[in-house]
Design a protein around this motif. Sequence first.
Motif, PDB file in Angstrom:
ATOM      1  N   GLY A  41     -14.434  -7.271  -5.363  1.00 23.23           N
ATOM      2  CA  GLY A  41     -13.323  -7.054  -6.262  1.00 23.23           C
ATOM      3  C   GLY A  41     -12.181  -6.481  -5.457  1.00 23.23           C
ATOM      4  N   LEU A  42     -10.990  -6.887  -5.751  1.00 27.69           N
ATOM      5  CA  LEU A  42      -9.823  -6.387  -5.027  1.00 27.69           C
ATOM      6  C   LEU A  42      -8.958  -5.608  -6.005  1.00 27.69           C
ATOM      7  CD1 LEU A  42      -8.088  -6.299  -2.469  1.00 27.69           C
ATOM      8  CD2 LEU A  42      -7.054  -8.437  -3.202  1.00 27.69           C
ATOM      9  N   SER A  48       2.964   3.097  -4.174  1.00 32.93           N
ATOM     10  CA  SER A  48       3.093   4.547  -4.058  1.00 32.93           C
ATOM     11  C   SER A  48       1.853   5.138  -3.414  1.00 32.93           C
ATOM     12  CB  SER A  48       3.309   5.182  -5.432  1.00 32.93           C
ATOM     13  OG  SER A  48       3.300   6.583  -5.308  1.00 32.93           O
ATOM     14  N   ILE A  49       1.890   5.315  -2.111  1.00 29.82           N
ATOM     15  CA  ILE A  49       0.743   5.835  -1.374  1.00 29.82           C
ATOM     16  C   ILE A  49       0.395   7.247  -1.838  1.00 29.82           C
ATOM     17  CG2 ILE A  49      -0.036   6.539   0.926  1.00 29.82           C
ATOM     18  CD1 ILE A  49       1.418   4.131   2.032  1.00 29.82           C
ATOM     19  N   ALA A  50       1.350   7.982  -2.337  1.00 28.34           N
ATOM     20  CA  ALA A  50       1.104   9.352  -2.785  1.00 28.34           C
ATOM     21  C   ALA A  50       0.053   9.404  -3.896  1.00 28.34           C
ATOM     22  CB  ALA A  50       2.397   9.982  -3.266  1.00 28.34           C
ATOM     23  N   SER A  51      -0.004   8.390  -4.754  1.00 23.59           N
ATOM     24  CA  SER A  51      -0.973   8.390  -5.852  1.00 23.59           C
ATOM     25  C   SER A  51      -2.318   7.782  -5.456  1.00 23.59           C
ATOM     26  CB  SER A  51      -0.403   7.639  -7.062  1.00 23.59           C
ATOM     27  OG  SER A  51      -0.225   6.278  -6.736  1.00 23.59           O
ATOM     28  N   HIS A  52      -2.396   7.153  -4.299  1.00 23.94           N
ATOM     29  CA  HIS A  52      -3.629   6.503  -3.889  1.00 23.94           C
ATOM     30  C   HIS A  52      -4.760   7.493  -3.635  1.00 23.94           C
ATOM     31  CE1 HIS A  52      -1.567   2.614  -2.252  1.00 23.94           C
ATOM     32  NE2 HIS A  52      -1.255   2.874  -3.498  1.00 23.94           N
ATOM     33  N   LEU A  74     -11.669   3.681   3.760  1.00 22.73           N
ATOM     34  CA  LEU A  74     -11.068   3.512   5.078  1.00 22.73           C
ATOM     35  C   LEU A  74      -9.555   3.465   4.944  1.00 22.73           C
ATOM     36  CD1 LEU A  74     -13.397   0.724   6.511  1.00 22.73           C
ATOM     37  CD2 LEU A  74     -13.457   3.157   7.034  1.00 22.73           C
ATOM     38  N   THR A  75      -8.879   4.002   5.935  1.00 26.75           N
ATOM     39  CA  THR A  75      -7.423   3.926   5.983  1.00 26.75           C
ATOM     40  C   THR A  75      -7.027   3.151   7.236  1.00 26.75           C
ATOM     41  OG1 THR A  75      -7.253   6.027   7.162  1.00 26.75           O
ATOM     42  CG2 THR A  75      -7.113   6.114   4.743  1.00 26.75           C
ATOM     43  N   GLN A 143      -7.885   2.032   1.476  1.00 26.68           N
ATOM     44  CA  GLN A 143      -6.928   2.824   0.705  1.00 26.68           C
ATOM     45  C   GLN A 143      -5.506   2.285   0.804  1.00 26.68           C
ATOM     46  OE1 GLN A 143      -7.203   7.061   0.996  1.00 26.68           O
ATOM     47  NE2 GLN A 143      -5.147   7.369   0.265  1.00 26.68           N
ATOM     48  N   ASP A 144      -5.075   1.969   1.986  1.00 26.92           N
ATOM     49  CA  ASP A 144      -3.712   1.474   2.172  1.00 26.92           C
ATOM     50  C   ASP A 144      -3.779   0.040   2.702  1.00 26.92           C
ATOM     51  OD1 ASP A 144      -4.826   2.353   4.539  1.00 26.92           O
ATOM     52  OD2 ASP A 144      -2.971   3.169   5.339  1.00 26.92           O
TER      53      ASP A 144
END
Length: 161
Positions: A41-42, A48-52, A74-75, A143-144
């Motif tokens: 699943g994707l 907004s990386i701040a909310s991730h 993982l980042t 994550q990003d």
Amino acid sequence: MSASSRPQEVLSKVDAATVESIRTFVTSTSIGQLGLKLPTGLVIAGPSIASHGQFFENLAKALATDARSTFVKLTSDEATNLKNLLKTLIKKATSRNPDLDEDEDEDRDLVRRKGPKLLNYDLQVLYNWSKEQSTDRVIVAFQDSEAFDGALLAETVELLQ
């Protein structure tokens, strides 16, 4: 309720619903059910990386309730190339294993397990660990994802099959 807290409350409700949908997908989907090697699943968390961070923490907590699964986040800074990505993935996934000595040198090239010596980026290490721990699922979250190299992500998904 103040006007400034209303958007946060709405965001929290949406995040909770999304996390629950993902948890349901992960815990109810079996490989044979979909006819796939790798049920995937994707989830795109938005720009907004701040909310991730909070979203993925909530997701990890929700999935941790299933003892037969392991969640790894993982980042892009941990995965500059395939070797680093695999080393980080294996280290994070197996870190709950009491058999591994955390004081060992991180740059060690070989991982001793039952049987032959394996490189610390060999997915056989993760496979062996998951069998020993009776883990049915290893959930990998990027994550990003927009910051990852596309070819690296594609190769990772292919390898994880």
